[in-house]
Design a protein around this motif. Sequence first.
Motif, short mmCIF file in Angstrom:
data_model
loop_
_atom_site.label_atom_id
_atom_site.label_comp_id
_atom_site.label_asym_id
_atom_site.label_seq_id
_atom_site.Cartn_x
_atom_site.Cartn_y
_atom_site.Cartn_z
N TYR A 151 -5.82 11.62 0.34
CA TYR A 151 -4.70 10.85 -0.20
C TYR A 151 -5.10 10.15 -1.49
N ASP A 152 -4.17 10.08 -2.41
CA ASP A 152 -4.27 9.15 -3.54
C ASP A 152 -3.57 7.87 -3.11
N VAL A 153 -4.32 6.76 -3.10
CA VAL A 153 -3.83 5.51 -2.53
C VAL A 153 -3.76 4.43 -3.61
N LEU A 213 1.55 0.17 13.64
CA LEU A 213 0.74 1.22 13.03
C LEU A 213 1.54 1.85 11.90
N VAL A 214 1.07 1.65 10.68
CA VAL A 214 1.82 2.11 9.52
C VAL A 214 1.49 3.57 9.19
N ARG A 215 0.21 3.89 9.16
CA ARG A 215 -0.18 5.26 8.80
C ARG A 215 -1.59 5.55 9.29
N ALA A 216 -1.79 6.74 9.84
CA ALA A 216 -3.12 7.21 10.24
C ALA A 216 -3.18 8.69 9.97
N VAL A 264 0.85 -1.19 0.00
CA VAL A 264 0.00 0.00 0.00
C VAL A 264 0.89 1.24 0.00
N SER A 265 0.53 2.21 -0.81
CA SER A 265 1.27 3.47 -0.85
C SER A 265 0.28 4.60 -1.03
N GLY A 266 0.68 5.79 -0.60
CA GLY A 266 -0.20 6.94 -0.72
C GLY A 266 0.57 8.24 -0.76
N THR A 267 -0.05 9.22 -1.41
CA THR A 267 0.52 10.56 -1.50
C THR A 267 -0.57 11.56 -1.15
N ALA A 268 -0.28 12.47 -0.21
CA ALA A 268 -1.25 13.49 0.16
C ALA A 268 -1.49 14.44 -1.02
N VAL A 269 -2.76 14.67 -1.33
CA VAL A 269 -3.11 15.56 -2.44
C VAL A 269 -2.68 16.99 -2.09
N GLY A 270 -1.89 17.61 -2.97
CA GLY A 270 -1.41 18.97 -2.75
C GLY A 270 -0.16 19.05 -1.90
N ASN A 271 0.35 17.89 -1.47
CA ASN A 271 1.56 17.89 -0.64
C ASN A 271 2.32 16.58 -0.89
N ALA A 272 3.06 16.54 -1.97
CA ALA A 272 3.74 15.33 -2.40
C ALA A 272 4.77 14.85 -1.38
N VAL A 309 -2.61 -7.82 -8.55
CA VAL A 309 -3.76 -6.93 -8.77
C VAL A 309 -3.41 -5.58 -8.16
N THR A 310 -3.62 -4.51 -8.92
CA THR A 310 -3.32 -3.16 -8.44
C THR A 310 -4.57 -2.30 -8.54
N CYS A 311 -4.92 -1.63 -7.43
CA CYS A 311 -6.11 -0.79 -7.39
C CYS A 311 -5.73 0.60 -6.88
N THR A 312 -6.40 1.62 -7.41
CA THR A 312 -6.14 3.00 -7.00
C THR A 312 -7.46 3.67 -6.62
N LEU A 313 -7.36 4.63 -5.70
CA LEU A 313 -8.53 5.44 -5.32
C LEU A 313 -8.05 6.66 -4.56
N ARG A 314 -8.95 7.66 -4.42
CA ARG A 314 -8.68 8.85 -3.61
C ARG A 314 -9.60 8.80 -2.40
N THR A 315 -9.04 9.08 -1.23
CA THR A 315 -9.82 8.98 0.00
C THR A 315 -9.49 10.14 0.93
N GLN A 316 -10.39 10.40 1.89
CA GLN A 316 -10.22 11.53 2.81
C GLN A 316 -9.59 11.12 4.15
N ARG A 317 -9.65 9.84 4.48
CA ARG A 317 -9.04 9.35 5.73
C ARG A 317 -8.31 8.05 5.42
N LEU A 318 -7.21 7.85 6.11
CA LEU A 318 -6.36 6.70 5.80
C LEU A 318 -5.84 6.07 7.09
N PHE A 319 -6.00 4.74 7.18
CA PHE A 319 -5.50 4.02 8.35
C PHE A 319 -4.98 2.67 7.89
N VAL A 320 -3.71 2.42 8.16
CA VAL A 320 -3.07 1.15 7.80
C VAL A 320 -2.36 0.61 9.03
#
Length: 241
Positions: A187-189, A179-182, A88-96, A220-231
């Motif tokens: 985020y684009d995930v 806890l990986v990320r909260a 799993v990887s993610g980048t904050a929108v507007g803050n790479a 299998v690779t899936c992408t989406l944009r979300t407002q909250r992220l918890f891994v």
Amino acid sequence: MADRGQSEAVGFATVFGIVLLTLTVVAAGGVAGLEDVRSHQQLSNTQRSFAVLADNADAVAAGAPSRATQMRLGGGTLAIGDTVEIAVSGTAVGNASRSFSHTETYEPLVYSLGDSQVGYSSGALVRAERDGAVLFREPAFVLTNETVLLPLLSTTHTDRTAVGGSSTLVRTVRTDRELVRANRSTYDVTVSVTSPRAAAWEDWLADRTATTCSRTGSTVTCTLRTQRLFVSVDHVAVSFG
């Protein structure tokens, strides 16, 4: 009279041979049918055992010290399966600069009987037959535009790699929590699953309305944009016997 007697004898032998052949074919088909029914019933029993195992693994991940599950094998084999990888990887929108990535590699638990298999993989249960595979218990993943929640359950095995017989006890113990990320920001995930049962994962992941998915080989690779992220990752040790 001799010719007539011979004809009757030949006719009797022919009819008897046809009847014997028919009975043999029917008997063979009946045995094969009974074997199919027996195998199907055993797989159904094993599915129920795996459902209990999955619930127990969830309990261990939630804080229970340990759990033991009685698994009915019925002549099949319970073993460590081929490695599965969830990334799993993610980048904050507007803050790479606010980006992250995590890859978890673990060993699923797989039951095999003939050409059929039932497997446990990070909370998911998969049944595989000759004509394909399906997730019949979903992992506790949430993949929406509001929330991405990925509580990964990573299993490792501490002793024997395979066991057969009529039944065995499977013990599960949590060894660590990570806890990986909260974050509560957009985020684009990207989520990738590499598995021998990639088609089953693809069917399930693609059914999440927020995701766009593709499959290349066993990944299998899936992408989406979300407002909250918890891994998070719960590490669980599994032992047989």
